[in-house]
Design an enzyme around this catalytic site. Structure first.
Site, mmCIF file in Angstrom:
data_model
loop_
_atom_site.group_PDB
_atom_site.id
_atom_site.type_symbol
_atom_site.label_atom_id
_atom_site.label_comp_id
_atom_site.label_asym_id
_atom_site.label_seq_id
_atom_site.Cartn_x
_atom_site.Cartn_y
_atom_site.Cartn_z
ATOM 1 C CB ALA A 1 75.722 64.898 3.766
ATOM 2 C CG ASP B 1 73.303 62.304 14.449
ATOM 3 O OD1 ASP B 1 73.814 61.751 15.444
ATOM 4 O OD2 ASP B 1 73.938 62.538 13.408
#
Length: 737
Positions: free
Chosen positions: A22, A133
């Site tokens: 993204a 993450d």
């Protein structure tokens, strides 16, 4: 994308970051007038239906998180092929930038940051959301020191198809957990492993595993040991290193069992009694998968027999046995003493460390709704420590410096020395007033509405202005640049009505100074003065004004021109005409009224005046004559018209004006009655000219005063009612008007 209005609401301003899946943009929420961060899915994922479905579901799950250390999710949407998530915009830097600028960080700062990350993970794990993450790039540090974890749920949206296509596991390999690197399901403990690496990097400025390729780094996570942090930075306390060592164990079972457990360890690891604790010991021998170094087996001592030069045999090398009785008593006593000494030492050490390391628990007080100073005193009293710096954020429901949030639940148990993060309310951040001077009023109302000012609290104040046209904004209250509260404050907008209008006075007949003062008193300006001759206005007086006449409206500041009279023109003549008058009878008072007109007063009739006379005389009348204007005199006796005279300019200029003589009154003898004879048809009657000067006209009705105007005709006409006017006996002397 920049400049695009996403969803009809979010104005995209600039790109501020991005990752493998993204891109992140800063945008302005037009509806709520605030900055937001918008994460837009990269184009390569927009046609993967399963990815999009999970992307939305995970975004909704992340939106369910509500924690001061988690970036809030505001909105999820789609516009054409653009899939986006709208989230809280944090003013500040990410942790990766801070590490690059000034790593290694101070120990207390690094522990404080790790504690807030751990608190956020604990909240997420309780909501069944795994981050997967955790890395410095996804940790935002606000200007107030508040830590915000972002990117929850995105990694979980990767499909098996995506993994196959890319040939790699999505994530940041330097922060992988071993199970993540193997490709098995990564749970809560995987986030804790990544957090341990983040803490390691903050304190050392280095990563625990580096390699030439992502695969080599992943293999090191699985097989190799990292260099312990205290070897890179000796200033790290042993207690803090122990947190890193435990969180980064390759076997998940040897790590912290939950984020809450790790958070408790972080909150106490800087206590004085813990700083020098023993290094954490893990039973690596129990890990059958662990790579080991196996020592080589040495050969038996056959070499001793070959050393003939020393002349020693194997028998000579063997020690002689001790006497049996001595060997029987000495060894048991020795071992018993050693065992007893060790037990005593261990007991003493156990007592010492138990006394030093045992930290009592206390009940966390509720410091909400208390002022910050009072909250500090309450926490100090039970041995808890306020996490510095204290987060300050505006809350409309609390007074300035009042605590409205604490990181530990009131009534729960915590060890003494635990750090508690507090959030206090600040004074409301006010909005600076923009400059609207010169703009249209309606546009300013819309702009204030966009700032949050309700239209009912916008008050127009119309005023005259020399500088701004009608409808333009002169200024505001509060003034430009000053701060105001758009939610409560009333805004006064000063609107121009244009220049002020005033009624123009009549300046005619004033002197120049009088006219100038009269104009200045009402805000008008005398700009120009002209001069012109005039029959009707005396010299030095205003005879004309421009551009407005008396009674008209003019705006303040308008400029005027006036024309002053210089008096009569050079061709004008002053001529005195002597009017002969007689009383009705000698000695009897008679009112004589004279009316005249000449070149002055634009030819209007003017009253000369009325005189009472008792004897015949001349009355002088001063006339102003011009080439295009003759003089005229009318005489009234006791209110009745009797005579009119005309004085021509040409005659006056040439000196040929014939003035009438003073009439002489006589008493006529009796007139005999006329004989009654038939008129001679051959004789035509004489027609006298009309006395008023008009052709074929008659004298005014009423009684006529009898007096002789011609000395050649001595008769008096005493007519009553409709008597004819007096005849002119000397036609070449003057004209009978």
């Amino acid at each position: 994308m920049i400049g695009h209005e996403l969803g009809g609401r979010y104005q995209v301003i600039e790109r501020i970051g991005g990752g493998g899946m993204a891109l992140v943009y800063r945008a302005h929420d037009i509806l709520l007038n605030r900055n937001v961060a918008i994460k837009v899915l990269r184009n390569q994922f927009v046609h993967d239906e399963e990815f999009i479905r999970r992307f939305r579901r995970e975004a909704q799950s992340a939106a369910s998180l509500s924690h001061p250390n988690v970036v809030s999710i505001y909105d999820v949407g789609q516009e054409d092929d653009v899939h986006y998530i709208v989230m809280e915009y944090v003013e500040g830097k990410n942790l990766n930038e801070i590490i690059k600028e000034r790593a290694p960080l101070q120990v207390d700062e690094a522990v404080r940051i790790a504690s807030q990350i751990c608190d956020a993970l604990d909240h997420a794990h309780h909501n069944q959301i795994i981050h997967r993450d955790i890395k410095p790039h996804n940790i935002l540090i606000g200007r107030n020191g508040r830590v915000k974890v972002t990117d929850f749920g995105i990694a979980r949206a990767v499909t098996s198809t995506t993994i196959t296509q890319t040939g790699s596991v999505v994530g940041s390999v330097h922060y992988f957990s071993p199970e993540h690197a193997k490709g098995v399901a990564a749970g809560e403990k995987s986030d804790l492993y990544s957090l341990g690496i983040v803490l390691y990097q903050m304190l050392t400025g280095a990563l625990p595993f580096l390699g030439e390729s992502p695969i080599s780094v992943a293999l090191k996570h699985l097989q190799e040991e990292f260099e312990e942090p205290r070897q890179l930075n000796p200033l790290i306390p042993q207690s803090v290193e122990n947190v890193i060592l435990r969180s980064m164990r390759k076997n998940p079972e040897e790590r912290y069992q939950s984020a809450k457990e790790m958070l408790q360890d972080l909150e106490t690891c800087l206590l004085p009694e813990r700083r020098s604790e023993a290094k954490a010991d893990f039973h690596d021998d129990d890990d059958l998968d662990r790579t080991r170094i196996i020592p080589a087996i040495k050969p038996l001592q056959r070499g001793f027999e070959d050393r003939g030069d020393e002349g020693l045999s194997r028998r000579q090398m063997e020690p002689e046995p001790a006497p049996a009785s001595k060997r029987k008593w000495s060894k048991p006593a020795l071992w018993a003493g050693i065992t007893l000494a060790v037990l005593l030492i261990l007991g003493g050490l156990a007592w010492y460390f138990t006394d030093k390391l045992s930290v009592p628990e206390v009940t966390v007080p509720d410091v909400r709704n208390h002022m910050l100073e009072d909250a500090k005193a309450m926490l100090d009293e039970v041995g808890l420590i306020i996490d510095e710096p204290v987060t300050a954020e505006y809350n409309p429901n609390y007074d300035e410096n009042e605590v409205y949030e604490q990181s530990k639940v009131p009534g729960s148990r915590a060890k003494k020395g635990t750090h508690i993060a507090l959030t206090v309310s600040t004074a409301k951040v006010l909005t600076p007033m923009p400059g609207y001077t010169g703009q249209n009023y309606d546009d300013v109302v819309k702009a204030l509405g966009a700032l949050g000012v309700d239209q009912s609290r916008i008050k127009p104040d119309e005023r005259y202005s020399e500088e701004y046209g009608e409808g333009q904004v002169i200024g505001t209250d509060p003034a430009e640049g000053s701060e105001f509260d758009p939610d409560t404050q009333t805004i006064t907008v000063y609107v121009s009505r244009g220049k002020e209008s005033v009624d123009v006075p009549d300046l005619t007949g004033m002197t120049e100074s009088q006219a100038k003062k009269s104009l200045e008193d009402i805000g008008l300006v005398l700009e120009e003065v002209n001069e012109e001759s005039s029959f009707s206005m005396e010299a030095g007086k205003v005879m004309k004004q421009w551009p407005y006449e008396e009674g008209e409206s003019a705006q303040r500041g308008e400029k005027f021109t006036i024309t002053l009279s210089t008096g009569y023109p050079p061709e004008a003549l002053n001529y005195t005409f002597r009017v002969p008058v007689i009383p009705t009878s000698e000695g009897t008072k008679t009112d004589i009224r004279i009316v005249y007109s000449d070149a002055s007063k634009d030819g209007e009739k003017q009253e000369w005046g009325t005189r009472a006379i008792a004897k015949s005389q001349y009355l002088p009348v001063d006339l102003i004559l011009a080439p295009n204007k003759d003089g005229a005199i009318t005489v009234y006796v006791n209110g009745d018209y009797v005579e009119a005279y005309e004085v021509r300019y040409s005659d006056a200029k040439n000196g040929t004006v014939d003035e009438p003589q003073l009439p002489v009154t006589e008493t006529p003898p009796p007139t005999p009655a006329p004989e009654q004879t038939s008129p001679d048809p051959t004789i035509e009657p004489e027609i006298l000219p009309p006395s008023d000067g008009g052709e074929g006209g008659e004298a005014p009705e009423g009684e006529q005063t009898g007096y002789i105007l011609n000395d050649q005709n001595s008769q008096t006409n005493n007519g009553n009612g409709n008597g004819k006017g007096n005849g002119n006996g000397n036609k070449d002397k003057h004209k009978n008007n």
